[in-house]
Design a protein around this motif. Structure first.
Motif, mmCIF file in Angstrom:
data_model
loop_
_atom_site.group_PDB
_atom_site.id
_atom_site.type_symbol
_atom_site.label_atom_id
_atom_site.label_comp_id
_atom_site.label_asym_id
_atom_site.label_seq_id
_atom_site.Cartn_x
_atom_site.Cartn_y
_atom_site.Cartn_z
ATOM 1 N N GLU A 153 56.089 40.217 28.074
ATOM 2 C CA GLU A 153 56.561 41.578 27.828
ATOM 3 C C GLU A 153 55.461 42.601 28.137
ATOM 4 N N LEU A 154 54.225 42.303 27.722
ATOM 5 C CA LEU A 154 53.120 43.228 27.977
ATOM 6 C C LEU A 154 52.826 43.326 29.466
ATOM 7 N N ARG A 155 52.838 42.192 30.154
ATOM 8 C CA ARG A 155 52.589 42.222 31.602
ATOM 9 C C ARG A 155 53.658 43.033 32.322
ATOM 10 N N SER A 156 54.891 42.886 31.850
ATOM 11 C CA SER A 156 55.994 43.645 32.443
ATOM 12 C C SER A 156 55.793 45.147 32.213
ATOM 13 N N MET A 157 55.375 45.508 31.003
ATOM 14 C CA MET A 157 55.148 46.921 30.688
ATOM 15 C C MET A 157 54.003 47.482 31.534
ATOM 16 N N LEU A 158 52.949 46.691 31.738
ATOM 17 C CA LEU A 158 51.817 47.137 32.560
ATOM 18 C C LEU A 158 52.242 47.341 34.016
ATOM 19 N N ARG A 159 53.070 46.397 34.521
ATOM 20 C CA ARG A 159 53.549 46.554 35.904
ATOM 21 C C ARG A 159 54.423 47.793 36.043
ATOM 22 N N GLU A 160 55.190 48.066 35.013
ATOM 23 C CA GLU A 160 56.061 49.243 35.047
ATOM 24 C C GLU A 160 55.251 50.535 34.986
ATOM 25 N N ARG A 161 54.231 50.576 34.106
ATOM 26 C CA ARG A 161 53.430 51.788 33.919
ATOM 27 C C ARG A 161 52.425 52.004 35.060
ATOM 28 N N PHE A 162 51.810 50.893 35.516
ATOM 29 C CA PHE A 162 50.712 51.018 36.493
ATOM 30 C C PHE A 162 50.918 50.072 37.680
ATOM 31 N N PRO A 163 51.980 50.272 38.443
ATOM 32 C CA PRO A 163 52.228 49.357 39.584
ATOM 33 C C PRO A 163 51.098 49.393 40.610
ATOM 34 N N GLU A 164 50.424 50.549 40.710
ATOM 35 C CA GLU A 164 49.363 50.697 41.725
ATOM 36 C C GLU A 164 48.202 49.737 41.481
ATOM 37 N N PHE A 165 47.990 49.341 40.199
ATOM 38 C CA PHE A 165 46.815 48.535 39.881
ATOM 39 C C PHE A 165 47.153 47.072 39.612
ATOM 40 N N CYS A 166 48.407 46.692 39.816
ATOM 41 C CA CYS A 166 48.813 45.321 39.480
ATOM 42 C C CYS A 166 48.900 44.403 40.687
ATOM 43 N N SER A 167 48.679 44.924 41.883
ATOM 44 C CA SER A 167 48.731 44.062 43.063
ATOM 45 C C SER A 167 47.433 43.286 43.162
ATOM 46 N N SER A 168 47.558 41.955 43.255
ATOM 47 C CA SER A 168 46.366 41.094 43.249
ATOM 48 C C SER A 168 45.606 41.226 44.551
ATOM 49 N N PRO A 169 44.268 41.074 44.519
ATOM 50 C CA PRO A 169 43.491 41.030 45.756
ATOM 51 C C PRO A 169 43.807 39.740 46.506
ATOM 52 N N SER A 170 43.368 39.665 47.742
ATOM 53 C CA SER A 170 43.711 38.518 48.580
ATOM 54 C C SER A 170 43.261 37.203 47.962
ATOM 55 N N HIS A 171 42.092 37.201 47.290
ATOM 56 C CA HIS A 171 41.629 36.003 46.599
ATOM 57 C C HIS A 171 41.468 36.358 45.133
ATOM 58 N N PRO A 172 42.495 36.133 44.334
ATOM 59 C CA PRO A 172 42.443 36.564 42.935
ATOM 60 C C PRO A 172 41.464 35.728 42.118
ATOM 61 N N THR A 173 40.240 36.141 42.082
ATOM 62 C CA THR A 173 39.231 35.458 41.266
ATOM 63 C C THR A 173 38.756 36.413 40.198
ATOM 64 N N GLU A 174 38.136 35.851 39.190
ATOM 65 C CA GLU A 174 37.639 36.711 38.116
ATOM 66 C C GLU A 174 36.494 37.557 38.648
ATOM 67 N N VAL A 175 36.579 38.826 38.381
ATOM 68 C CA VAL A 175 35.670 39.777 39.000
ATOM 69 C C VAL A 175 34.380 39.889 38.222
ATOM 70 N N LYS A 176 33.258 39.912 38.892
ATOM 71 C CA LYS A 176 31.974 40.210 38.252
ATOM 72 C C LYS A 176 31.607 41.658 38.560
#
Length: 988
Positions: free
Chosen positions: A431-454
Motif C-alpha cells: 500500500e505504501l509503495r503504491s501511494m509513493l508511486r502515485e504521489r511521486f511517479p517521477e522518482f520511482c523509475s528504477s535505474p538501469s542497474h538497481p543496486t543500493e546506492v552509496k
C-alpha cells in the motif's frame, strides 16, 4: 572575589559619600582599575543581597563604559556558569538584569535574550518555572522598552509560544494565561516584527491554536491576515520565509547546545550510545520533556551544518542523532510533532532561498534506516505522503511542489543518486509503495542497474557522504521501538566493524602555520611565541615555554588571548603529538626524558601549584583551550602524571582538568582520552591501565567501556602482562557489584576480546558464585566463548545448590552438552554433594503448583528452572552414564527424590521419563533398608546397571507383585510420600 576585596578595602571605614569619591578616584586611574571596581561591585551585588541596592547605585555612578564590563561578565556567566550558580546568586542575577532593563542600559536586550535561552523547554521543575515567570515579569513590566527592539519582540514571542505547550497542567494555568496574554498582545500589536521569525512561527502557533484566546488569532492568520498587519498578505507569505538560525538556537540552553555540538563534531559513529544515554537522562527522561525533541530536531536540521571535512570523517552524522530521537519517542503526539519538525523545511522548499542542509537529514534517516529499521523508513515515507494533502488543504498544490522541489534538489546535489531503491523497496508494504508511486511517479523509475546506492565521493557542497556499512545499529539504541527481536539478533555485533584501525599515516613535517592567530596576541606574548617557532632545540624550547607560562600567570594577562595562544601552541607542538610517547625501554631515566617536552611545562607548573592558587585555574583554562584544538593533550597529561617524578601522587589533577574542559565530566573525558590513546599507542594504553583503574575506580569499574577498549587491541603478550599485574595486586579490573553486568556486556564482543575478558576475570579472586547468574543469559550457539570458560571454571568448583540450580535451568537442546558435561564431572567427583542438591531442587520444584511453574517460566526471557527441565537433564545424564561404573543414580537422595516426583507427576511425564522413574520403582521394590541401598550395588555395579532398564519394561509384573504383597507394599509408597513431603518442607 579579588575585585570585591579591592572595593571593600577602598571604601572600608568611609562614609557613603567618601566611599563614592574614593571609588571614583580609583576608577579614573586606568582601564584595569575601572574593571576591578565594576566587577567588585558586581560580585558583592550577587553574593550579598542586603548590599545590592547600594552596590547597584555605586555601579551606575562609577562605571565609565555604559556598564559594558558588567554586561560582558553577565553574558559569560549565563553562557558558561548559570547552572552552577547558587540560588542566592541566581536570584540576584535576575534582579540585576531587571534593574539594568529599568535603567535602559544599552546592550541589556542581548543579555535578556541570553537569559531567556536558559529557560529550558520540556522542563517544569521549580527552578525553571521560577526563571520563566521572572523573565516574563520583566518583559511585561518594561513593555515599552521591549517594543523598541524588533528582534527582542520576535525572540520573546518565539520563546513563550514554545513554553505555553509545557504549561498545560492545572497548577500552571495562571502562568500559562500570563504567557498567552503576553504573546497575543505582541502578535496583534507588532505582527511584522514577529514575522521575521519565519515559517516556524506557524508551527508554534499550530501547537497552541486550541487555546481559546489564541484560536481567534489563528483564525485571523488564516482568513483575515490584514487585521494583523496591512503588509501581511497571508499564510503562504509566512510559510515561504525561512526561519533564522538564531530563533532555532534560542530554544536550547547553552548546555544542551554544547553537548549536541560536541556529539556532531567529536564523537565517532558507533561510539555515541554513552553520550546519548547521558543526554536522555539529563533532558529527555520525563513525560513533559517529550516536547523538547522538536526543538532538538529543528536545531540539528537548521543550525548544525557540519563542514565537508567532518562529513567525510567517521564523526557521528546528523541523521543518526535524529533517528535516535525518533526511535526513543514515547508519546504519539510528540512523535507526530517530531516528524513534522523533521520535514518542515520540505513543505515550502525553494532551492534559491533554502539550504540543502536543512532537508538532507530527513532523506538520510530514511535511506540509512531501510536496512536495519525498515519500519522507521516506512513511517517517515508515509508521513511525507500524507502531509501533502493534510497540512493545509488550501495550500496542497504548494506543499506538493515544495516536497517535489526537495526531492529534486536532493538528487541534483547527489545526496542520493536515485530515489527508486528507497521508494520502491520490497521491505515496504504494498500500500505504501503504491501511494509513493502515485504521489511521486517521477522518482520511482528504477535505474538501469538497481543496486543500493552509496553516497557520492566528491560533493561540491556540504554533503553527507557516510557509506552504507554504518547502517547496522545506526542509532545504537537497544530500546528502539521499530526493531524486532529477529533483527536485533541478526545485527548483533555488526558495530564491531569500527574496531579495525587504519594504517598510520606517514606524516610530512610541514612548517607550523600560526599566522591566523599570532596577531591576536599582545606584543610580549607574540614575541615569545615567534621565538618558540624558530627554535628546534628541546631544552631551549622548554625555557621559552616556561616564560610563556609565566606571562599567562601574570595578573594583567588578558584571558581573551587564551584561545589564540592555544591555537598557536597546538600548531607549534603538533609534531610532539605524533609517534610513540612511551620509550622503547622503560627505565626511570627514559621516562623522565620522555616528559621533558615544552608542552609538559604546563603540566609541571600545574603539579607545583595548590588548587586554591589563582594561577591554577588560569592554567587549567589554558589546557582546556588546548584540548579543544588538540584532543591528544588529555592522554599526554595522564602519561605525565604517571611517568614524571614531579607528579608523584598528583593523578587527581586530571579530574580538575576534566571538569575545566567543555565536557565538564570526568567519566566522559577519561573515556575519550583513553579511546584516543587506544587508537594511537596500544603500549601506552597498557602502561596507563593499572594507574587509571587504581586512581579512578568509580569511572572504570562500573561499566565495561574501558575494558572493551583494552581487550579490543591488546595481543596475547600484553594480556599476560595485565594478568600478572592483577595477580600481583597492582590492578583491579572487576569488583563484585559490577562484574556480572560487565561480563553480560562482553557477550557481544569479538571472540578474542571475550576470551581475554574471561582470562582477566579469572586472574582476580572473585568467587564464581558472584557471576554464576550469567548462565541464564547464555545461548549455546551465540555464546560459546563464555560457556567454554565457565565450564572449565565450574569443573574446579565444588557444586553449591545455587550453581546446580543455574546449570539445570539451561534449556535442553540435543546439541547443547554444557549441562550434561558439568553434571557428569560433578557426579564423578562430588556425587554426595550433587545428589543432595538435586534432591532439594527436585522436591522444591515438585511441591510448587504446576500453574505457578508455568507462569514463572514464561514471565521472563531469562532461563528458569522447571521440573520438566530438571528431569530432562537428569535423563540425559542417566543415558551418558550408561555403561560406566558411575553409581550416581544409586544414591538414596536421588532415588528418594525421583520417587517423590513420580508419585505426584502426571501420566505424560511418567511415560516420558519412565526409564528414569524405573530407578525409583526398583528402589521401592527392594526390601533392604534405605541406608544399605547405597552399598549394595557397589560390589556389583554392572548388575545394578543392567537391572535398571528391564525394570521399566516389566511394569505389569511389578504391579502384580505389588498386589500379592498387599500387606506391606501398598502402604510403603504413602509413607515414602509423607516422608518425602516432610523432607521437601524442611528444605523449603
Amino acid at each position: 572575589h579579588l575585585c570585591a576585596g579591592i572595593v571593600s578595602s577602598i571604601s572600608n571605614g568611609l562614609s557613603e559619600r567618601e566611599a563614592n569619591d574614593a571609588l571614583t578616584a580609583h576608577v579614573c586611574k586606568g582601564p584595569q582599575q575601572h574593571e576591578e571596581v565594576c566587577l567588585g561591585l558586581f560580585t558583592i551585588l550577587l553574593t550579598e543581597p542586603p548590599q545590592a541596592q547600594r552596590c547597584y547605585r555605586d555601579l551606575t555612578l562609577v562605571n565609565r563604559d555604559g556598564m559594558n564590563v558588567v554586561l560582558m561578565k553577565i553574558n559569560q556567566i549565563l553562557m558558561e556558569k548559570f547552572l552552577k550558580l547558587q540560588d542566592v546568586c541566581r536570584t540576584q542575577l535576575v534582579w540585576l538584569v531587571r534593574e539594568l532593563v529599568k535603567s535602559g542600559v544599552i546592550g541589556v536586550d542581548g543579555v535578556l535574550m541570553t537569559l531567556m535561552k536558559q529557560i529550558a523547554g520540556g522542563d517544569i521543575s521549580s527552578k525553571n518555572l521560577w526563571l520563566a515567570e521572572n523573565v516574563l515579569e520583566i518583559l511585561v513590566e518594561q513593555r515599552e522598552w521591549v517594543l523598541k527592539s524588533a528582534l527582542l519582540v520576535a525572540m520573546s514571542v518565539y520563546t513563550y509560544l514554545r513554553l505555553i505547550v509545557d504549561h498545560g497542567t492545572p497548577n500552571l494555568l495562571p502562568l500559562r494565561q500570563k504567557e498567552v496574554d503576553f504573546c497575543i498582545g505582541l502578535l496583534r500589536e507588532r505582527f511584522m516584527d514577529c514575522f521575521i521569525i519565519g515559517r516556524d512561527l506557524v508551527r508554534l502557533l499550530q501547537n497552541v491554536a486550541r487555546i481559546p484566546e489564541l484560536e481567534q488569532l489563528w483564525r485571523d492568520l488564516l482568513h483575515n491576515p490584514q487585521t494583523l498587519s496591512p503588509q501581511f498578505t497571508g499564510l503562504l507569505q509566512l510559510l515561504t520565509s525561512r526561519t533564522s538560525r538564531k530563533f532555532l538556537a534560542c530554544r536550547l540552553t547553552p548546555d544542551m547546545e554544547t553537548k549536541l555540538l560536541f556529539m556532531t563534531s567529536r564523537v565517532r559513529f558507533g561510539q555515541q550510545k554513552r553520550y546519548q544515554d547521558w543526554f536522555q537522562r539529563q533532558y529527555l527522561s520525563t513525560a513533559e520533556s517529550q516536547s523538547l525533541r522538536c526543538d532538538l530536531i529543528r536545531y540539528i536540521c537548521g543550525v548544525v551544518h557540519p563542514s565537508n571535512e567532518v562529513l567525510s570523517s567517521d564523526i557521528l552524522p546528523r541523521w543518526a542523532i535524529i533517528g535516535w530521537l525518533l526511535t526513543t519517542c514515547t508519546s504519539n503526539v510528540a512523535a507526530s510533532n517530531a516528524k513534522l519538525a523533521l520535514f518542515y523545511d520540505w513543505l515550502f522548499f525553494n532551492p534559491e532561498k533554502d539550504s540543502i542542509m536543512n532537508i538532507e537529514p530527513a532523506i538520510l534517516v530514511m535511506h540509512h534506516s531501510m536496512k536495519p529499521h525498515p519500519a522507521i523508513t516506512a513511517t517517515l515515507l508515509d508521513f511525507m505522503c500524507r502531509i501533502i494533502p493534510h497540512f493545509y488543504p488550501p495550500l496542497e498544490v504548494q506543499v506538493r511542489q515544495g516536497v517535489f522541489n526537495s526531492l529534486n534538489f536532493i538528487m541534483e546535489k547527489r545526496v542520493l543518486a536515485h530515489l527508486a531503491p528507497l521508494f520502491d523497496n520490497p521491505k515496504l508494504d504494498r500500500e505504501l509503495r503504491s501511494m509513493l508511486r502515485e504521489r511521486f511517479p517521477e522518482f520511482c523509475s528504477s535505474p538501469s542497474h538497481p543496486t543500493e546506492v552509496k553516497m557520492e565521493e566528491s560533493v561540491p557542497l556540504e554533503m553527507d557522504n557516510h557509506v552504507l556499512d554504518k547502517e547496522d545499529g545506526c542509532y545504537d539504541n537497544t530500546d528502539a521501538t521499530f526493531s524486532d527481536d529477529e533483527e536485533e539478533v541478526n545485527n548483533k555485533g555488526k558495530k564491531r566493524e569500527f574496531r579495525f584501525h587504519p594504517i598510520k599515516e606517514t606524516y610530512i613535517d610541514e612548517p607550523a602555520d600560526i599566522m591566523p592567530y599570532i596577531d591576536q596576541l599582545d606584543e610580549t606574548l607574540k614575541e615569545k611565541v615567534l621565538q618558540l617557532q624558530k627554535l628546534s632545540d628541546t631544552e631551549t624550547q622548554c625555557e621559552v615555554m616556561q616564560e610563556i607560562v609565566d606571562l599567562i600567570l601574570e595578573e594583567d594577562f588578558d584571558s581573551e588571548q587564551m584561545s589564540a595562544l592555544a591555537s598557536c601552541l597546538a600548531e607549534l607542538f603538533k609534531s610532539h603529538f605524533r609517534g610513540d610517547v612511551l620509550p622503547e625501554e622503560i627505565t626511570e631515566e627514559s621516562l623522565e626524558e620522555s616528559v621533558c617536552k615544552p608542552v609538559c611545562l604546563v603540566f609541571r607548573n600545574l603539579c607545583q601549584m595548590q588548587e586554591d592558587n589563582s594561577g591554577f585555574s588560569v592554567l587549567l583554562d589554558m589546557l582546556a583551550e588546548l584540548y579543544q584544538k588538540q584532543p591528544k593533550i588529555g592522554y599526554h597529561l595522564l602519561y605525565y602524571l604517571k611517568a614524571s617524578k614531579a607528579a608523584a601522587g598528583k593523578m587527581s589533577l586530571y579530574e580538575s582538568f576534566a571538569q575545566a574542559t567543555a565536557l565538564g565530566d570526568l567519566h566522559t573525558c577519561l573515556m575519550m582520552d583513553m579511546k584516543a590513546c587506544q587508537e594511537d599507542d596500544v603500549r601506552l594504553l597498557c602502561y596507563l591501565t593499572p594507574s587509571i583503574y587504581t586512581e579512578f575506580p568509580d569511572e572504570t569499574l562500573r561499566s565495561g567501556e574501558l575494558l572493551n577498549m583494552i581487550v579490543a587491541v591488546i595481543d596475547s603478550t600484553q594480556l599476560q602482562e595485565l594478568m600478572c599485574h592483577v595477580m600481583m595486586g597492582n590492578l583491579v579490573m572487576f569488583r563484585k557489584d559490577s562484574v556480572l553486568n560487565i561480563l553480560i556486556q562482553s557477550l557481544d564482543w569479538e571472540t578474542f576480546e571475550q576470551y581475554s575478558t574471561w582470562q582477566l576475570f579469572l586472574a582476580h579472586s572473585i568467587p564464581l558464585e558472584t557471576i554464576i547468574p550469567i548462565l541464564q543469559h547464555l545461548k549455546y550457539k551465540e555464546h560459546p566463548e563464555a560457556l567454554s570458560c565457565l565450564l572449565l571454571q565450574l569443573r574446579k568448583e565444588k557444586p553449591t545448590e545455587e550453581m546446580v540450580k543455574m546449570v539445570l535451568s539451561r534449556p535442553c537442546h540435543t546439541e547443547d552438552q554444557f549441562t550434561t558435561s558439568i553434571l557428569r564431572h560433578w557426579a564423578a567427583k562430588h556425587d554426595d554433594l550433587l545428589g543432595e542438591h538435586i534432591k532439594a531442587l527436585l522436591i522444591k520444584n515438585n511441591n510448587m503448583p504446576r500453574k505457578r511453574q508455568s507462569l514463572r517460566s514464561s514471565s521472563s526471557k531469562l532461563a528458569q528452572l522447571t521440573l520438566e527441565q530438571m528431569l530432562e537433564h537428569l535423563d540425559n545424564l542417566r543415558l551418558n552414564l550408561t555403561n560406566t561404573k558411575n553409581n550416581f543414580f544409586t544414591q538414596t537422595p536421588i532415588l528418594q527424590a525421583l520417587q517423590h516426583v513420580q508419585a505426584s507427576c502426571d501420566e505424560a511425564h511418567k511415560m516420558r521419563f519412565s526409564d528414569l522413574f524405573a530407578l525409583a520403582e526398583e528402589y521401592e521394590d527392594s526390601t533392604k533398608p534405605p541406608k544399605s541401598r547405597r552399598k549394595a550395588p557397589a560390589t556389583s555395579p554392572r548388575s545394578r546397571k543392567g537391572a535398571a532398564p528391564p525394570a521399566s519394561n516389566e511394569e505389569e509384573s511389578a504391579s502384580s507383585s505389588a498386589s500379592e504383597e498387599e500387606d506391606s507394599k501398598p502402604k510403603a509408597p504413602k509413607r515414602k510420600r509423607k516422608g518425602s513431603s516432610a523432607v521437601g518442607s524442611d528444605s523449603d
